[in-house]
Design a protein around this motif. Structure first.
Motif, PDB file in Angstrom:
ATOM      1  N   GLY A 126       0.826  -1.264   0.556  1.00  0.00           N
ATOM      2  CA  GLY A 126      -0.452  -0.453  -0.028  1.00  0.00           C
ATOM      3  C   GLY A 126       1.127   1.284  -0.074  1.00  0.00           C
ATOM      4  N   LEU A 127       1.946   1.060   0.776  1.00  0.00           N
ATOM      5  CA  LEU A 127       2.495   2.466   0.894  1.00  0.00           C
ATOM      6  C   LEU A 127       3.580   2.957  -0.718  1.00  0.00           C
ATOM      7  CD1 LEU A 127       3.828   4.505   2.941  1.00  0.00           C
ATOM      8  CD2 LEU A 127       5.412   2.756   3.676  1.00  0.00           C
ATOM      9  N   ALA A 128       3.750   1.651  -1.108  1.00  0.00           N
ATOM     10  CA  ALA A 128       4.310   2.041  -2.789  1.00  0.00           C
ATOM     11  C   ALA A 128       3.131   1.829  -3.171  1.00  0.00           C
ATOM     12  CB  ALA A 128       4.848   0.335  -3.422  1.00  0.00           C
ATOM     13  N   PHE A 129       1.750   1.955  -3.548  1.00  0.00           N
ATOM     14  CA  PHE A 129       0.901   2.192  -4.607  1.00  0.00           C
ATOM     15  C   PHE A 129       0.715   3.468  -4.255  1.00  0.00           C
ATOM     16  CE2 PHE A 129       0.278  -2.068  -4.969  1.00  0.00           C
ATOM     17  CZ  PHE A 129       0.869  -1.937  -6.558  1.00  0.00           C
ATOM     18  N   LEU A 130       1.234   4.261  -2.616  1.00  0.00           N
ATOM     19  CA  LEU A 130       0.988   5.418  -2.697  1.00  0.00           C
ATOM     20  C   LEU A 130       1.740   6.796  -2.387  1.00  0.00           C
ATOM     21  CD1 LEU A 130      -1.064   5.288   1.012  1.00  0.00           C
ATOM     22  CD2 LEU A 130      -2.114   6.310  -1.015  1.00  0.00           C
ATOM     23  N   SER A 131       3.358   6.282  -2.347  1.00  0.00           N
ATOM     24  CA  SER A 131       4.542   6.918  -2.683  1.00  0.00           C
ATOM     25  C   SER A 131       4.270   7.739  -3.573  1.00  0.00           C
ATOM     26  CB  SER A 131       5.307   5.804  -2.838  1.00  0.00           C
ATOM     27  OG  SER A 131       5.863   5.426  -4.097  1.00  0.00           O
ATOM     28  N   PRO A 132       3.956   7.747  -4.811  1.00  0.00           N
ATOM     29  CA  PRO A 132       4.112   9.011  -5.780  1.00  0.00           C
ATOM     30  C   PRO A 132       3.377   9.981  -5.200  1.00  0.00           C
ATOM     31  CG  PRO A 132       3.751   6.843  -6.967  1.00  0.00           C
ATOM     32  CD  PRO A 132       3.151   6.552  -5.785  1.00  0.00           C
ATOM     33  N   SER A 133       1.958   9.664  -4.685  1.00  0.00           N
ATOM     34  CA  SER A 133       1.465  10.622  -4.153  1.00  0.00           C
ATOM     35  C   SER A 133       2.065  11.500  -2.772  1.00  0.00           C
ATOM     36  CB  SER A 133      -0.014  10.364  -3.807  1.00  0.00           C
ATOM     37  OG  SER A 133      -1.008   9.813  -4.987  1.00  0.00           O
ATOM     38  N   LEU A 134       1.834  10.708  -1.528  1.00  0.00           N
ATOM     39  CA  LEU A 134       3.054  11.249  -1.083  1.00  0.00           C
ATOM     40  C   LEU A 134       4.287  12.335  -1.151  1.00  0.00           C
ATOM     41  CD1 LEU A 134       2.738   8.051   1.356  1.00  0.00           C
ATOM     42  CD2 LEU A 134       1.706  10.047   1.741  1.00  0.00           C
ATOM     43  N   ILE A 135       4.956  11.064  -2.189  1.00  0.00           N
ATOM     44  CA  ILE A 135       5.776  12.289  -2.842  1.00  0.00           C
ATOM     45  C   ILE A 135       5.452  13.505  -3.283  1.00  0.00           C
ATOM     46  CG2 ILE A 135       7.901  11.772  -4.310  1.00  0.00           C
ATOM     47  CD1 ILE A 135       7.531   9.168  -3.834  1.00  0.00           C
ATOM     48  N   GLY A 136       4.142  13.276  -4.114  1.00  0.00           N
ATOM     49  CA  GLY A 136       3.946  14.971  -4.638  1.00  0.00           C
ATOM     50  C   GLY A 136       3.245  15.834  -3.408  1.00  0.00           C
ATOM     51  N   VAL A 137       2.757  15.453  -3.101  1.00  0.00           N
ATOM     52  CA  VAL A 137       2.394  15.975  -1.391  1.00  0.00           C
ATOM     53  C   VAL A 137       3.255  16.782  -0.679  1.00  0.00           C
ATOM     54  CG1 VAL A 137       0.701  16.531   0.572  1.00  0.00           C
ATOM     55  CG2 VAL A 137      -0.130  15.349  -1.483  1.00  0.00           C
ATOM     56  N   GLY A 138       4.712  15.644  -0.514  1.00  0.00           N
ATOM     57  CA  GLY A 138       5.266  16.566   0.187  1.00  0.00           C
ATOM     58  C   GLY A 138       6.536  17.692  -1.124  1.00  0.00           C
ATOM     59  N   PHE A 147       5.049  19.564  -3.402  1.00  0.00           N
ATOM     60  CA  PHE A 147       4.602  20.842  -3.834  1.00  0.00           C
ATOM     61  C   PHE A 147       4.254  21.324  -2.472  1.00  0.00           C
ATOM     62  CE2 PHE A 147       4.903  18.053  -7.775  1.00  0.00           C
ATOM     63  CZ  PHE A 147       6.198  18.816  -8.728  1.00  0.00           C
ATOM     64  N   PHE A 148       3.510  20.770  -1.282  1.00  0.00           N
ATOM     65  CA  PHE A 148       2.469  21.207  -0.250  1.00  0.00           C
ATOM     66  C   PHE A 148       3.663  21.261   1.239  1.00  0.00           C
ATOM     67  CE2 PHE A 148      -0.333  19.616  -3.290  1.00  0.00           C
ATOM     68  CZ  PHE A 148      -0.684  20.984  -4.482  1.00  0.00           C
ATOM     69  N   VAL A 149       4.084  20.280   1.097  1.00  0.00           N
ATOM     70  CA  VAL A 149       4.499  20.406   2.530  1.00  0.00           C
ATOM     71  C   VAL A 149       5.410  20.896   2.757  1.00  0.00           C
ATOM     72  CG1 VAL A 149       5.663  19.257   4.783  1.00  0.00           C
ATOM     73  CG2 VAL A 149       3.322  17.987   3.463  1.00  0.00           C
ATOM     74  N   VAL A 150       6.912  20.575   2.206  1.00  0.00           N
ATOM     75  CA  VAL A 150       8.083  21.262   1.634  1.00  0.00           C
ATOM     76  C   VAL A 150       8.215  23.246   1.573  1.00  0.00           C
ATOM     77  CG1 VAL A 150      10.359  21.339   0.967  1.00  0.00           C
ATOM     78  CG2 VAL A 150       9.366  19.014   1.384  1.00  0.00           C
ATOM     79  N   PRO A 151       7.170  23.147   1.101  1.00  0.00           N
ATOM     80  CA  PRO A 151       7.195  24.605   0.411  1.00  0.00           C
ATOM     81  C   PRO A 151       6.693  25.162   1.303  1.00  0.00           C
ATOM     82  CG  PRO A 151       6.614  23.750  -1.536  1.00  0.00           C
ATOM     83  CD  PRO A 151       6.861  22.650  -0.074  1.00  0.00           C
ATOM     84  N   PHE A 152       5.726  24.932   2.132  1.00  0.00           N
ATOM     85  CA  PHE A 152       4.935  25.687   4.081  1.00  0.00           C
ATOM     86  C   PHE A 152       5.954  25.529   4.730  1.00  0.00           C
ATOM     87  CE2 PHE A 152       2.311  25.480   7.553  1.00  0.00           C
ATOM     88  CZ  PHE A 152       1.468  26.318   6.673  1.00  0.00           C
ATOM     89  N   CYS A 153       6.341  24.976   5.100  1.00  0.00           N
ATOM     90  CA  CYS A 153       7.266  24.691   5.788  1.00  0.00           C
ATOM     91  C   CYS A 153       8.973  25.851   5.128  1.00  0.00           C
ATOM     92  CB  CYS A 153       8.684  23.370   6.005  1.00  0.00           C
ATOM     93  SG  CYS A 153       7.629  21.792   6.688  1.00  0.00           S
TER      94      CYS A 153
END
Length: 296
Positions: free
Chosen positions: A19-31, A33-39
Motif C-alpha cells: 500500500g505504501l508503494a502504491f501511495l508513494s507517488p502521491s505522498l512524494i508529490g504532496v511532500g 509541492f505542499f509540505v516542503v514549501p509550507f515549511c
C-alpha cells in the motif's frame, strides 16, 4: 485472545509495504509541492531576511499586524467571506430543494445556474464590466427611473457587485452537490414522517438537514476556499490596487510578493493558513455535534 502467527504478521507487513508503494507517488508529490514549501514559508516568517537569515521570532507577525494595508485586506476578506459563504450554502440548498420538487421549467433553471461552470473567468468578468461599468447596462436602466448613475466598482457597493459574481459562479456546483445528497436520504424515513403527519418544515429540519450535514460541511469549506480565490475576478475588474472595499488578502500578498518582501508575505501566509485551519476545525466539530446520531 487469538495469537497472531508469523505468517499473518508477514502478510500484514507485506500489505502495508504494498500500500505504501502504491501511495508513494502521491505522498512524494504532496511532500514536494505542499509540505516542503509550507515549511519554507514558516521558516521565512521567522527570520529577518533571505540573505542574513537571523532568527527574529514573532517580530514579522508583530509588524504584519501593525501594517494598515494588511488590516484593511483582512477586514475586507473577513467581511466578504462572512456574507458570501453562508449565502452560497443557503441559496444553493434552497435551489436544490426547489429543483427536487415538481416545478415548471426545472431544466431551464438548472441550466441557468450551471452555465457559469462552463464559462471562463475572463468572459464572466467581461459581462460584469458591461453590466456595472459607469456607462453600463445597469446605470442605463437606472436612468430610465430617474436615478443617478453609480460608479459601482469605485463605490462602497463594489463588494456587492463581486459578491453577486461569486454567487453566480458557485451556486450551480453547490446546488448539484446538495441535489445528489438529497437523493441519498433514506426514502422510508420520509414516508414514515408522512404517515405520522409531519409537515414539510419538520421533515426538512429534523430529517433532511440532519442527513445533509456532511454535505453542508463540504460545501461550506469549498465555498470558503473559493471566497479566498475571488482575487482573480477582482484583479480582472480593477487591477492591483482596487477601490478600498475590494482590497483583499490576495491583493496584499500579491503586491508584497512583487516588492520582494518575503518575510511579510510569509507571515501573512502563515496567519491565513492558521485561520483557515481553525475555522475548518470548528466546522468539523459543529458537523460532528449536529449529525452525531445519524452516523450511529
Amino acid at each position: 485472545m487469538k495469537k497472531v502467527t508469523k505468517e499473518q504478521k508477514r502478510l500484514r507487513r507485506h500489505d502495508f509495504l504494498s500500500g505504501l508503494a502504491f501511495l508513494s507517488p502521491s505522498l512524494i508529490g504532496v511532500g514536494v509541492f505542499f509540505v516542503v514549501p509550507f515549511c519554507v514559508v514558516v521558516y521565512y516568517s521567522l527570520i529577518d531576511g533571505v540573505s542574513t537569515k537571523n532568527f527574529v521570532g514573532l517580530d514579522n507577525f508583530v509588524k504584519l499586524f501593525n501594517n494598515s494595508a494588511f488590516i484593511l485586506a483582512a477586514k475586507n476578506t473577513l467581511h466578504f467571506s462572512l456574507i458570501a459563504v453562508p449565502l452560497a450554502v443557503i441559496l444553493a440548498l434552497a435551489l436544490a430543494v426547489m429543483l427536487e420538487a415538481r416545478i415548471p421549467m426545472k431544466s431551464y433553471f438548472r441550466s441557468f445556474f450551471l452555465s457559469p461552470m462552463m464559462v471562463p473567468v475572463a468572459s464572466v468578468v467581461l459581462i460584469w464590466q458591461v453590466l456595472f461599468n459607469y456607462n453600463g447596462t445597469i446605470n442605463e436602466f437606472l436612468l430610465l427611473f430617474g436615478q443617478d448613475k453609480i460608479d459601482w466598482l469605485q463605490s462602497d457597493s463594489a463588494q456587492i457587485v463581486v459578491m453577486i459574481l461569486f454567487l453566480w459562479k458557485n451556486l450551480g456546483y453547490n446546488m448539484i452537490l446538495f441535489m445528489s445528497a438529497l437523493s441519498n436520504i433514506p426514502a422510508y424515513l420520509l414516508e414514515v414522517a408522512d404517515v405520522e403527519g409531519a409537515g414539510e418544515i419538520y421533515k426538512f429540519f429534523n430529517i433532511k438537514l440532519r442527513y445533509l450535514s456532511p454535505t453542508v460541511l463540504f460545501v461550506t469549506i469549498l465555498s470558503l476556499i473559493n471566497s479566498f480565490k475571488v482575487f482573480r475576478e477582482v484583479y480582472l475588474l480593477s487591477g492591483d490596487y482596487p477601490y478600498e472595499v475590494l482590497y483583499m488578502l490576495q491583493h496584499f500578498m500579491n503586491n508584497t510578493f512583487k516588492s520582494l518582501d518575503y518575510q511579510k508575505l510569509s507571515a501573512a501566509a502563515v496567519v491565513m493558513a492558521l485561520v483557515l485551519v481553525v475555522v475548518i476545525w470548528i466546522l468539523f466539530r459543529l458537523e460532528d455535534w449536529f449529525g452525531r446520531d445519524i452516523e450511529g
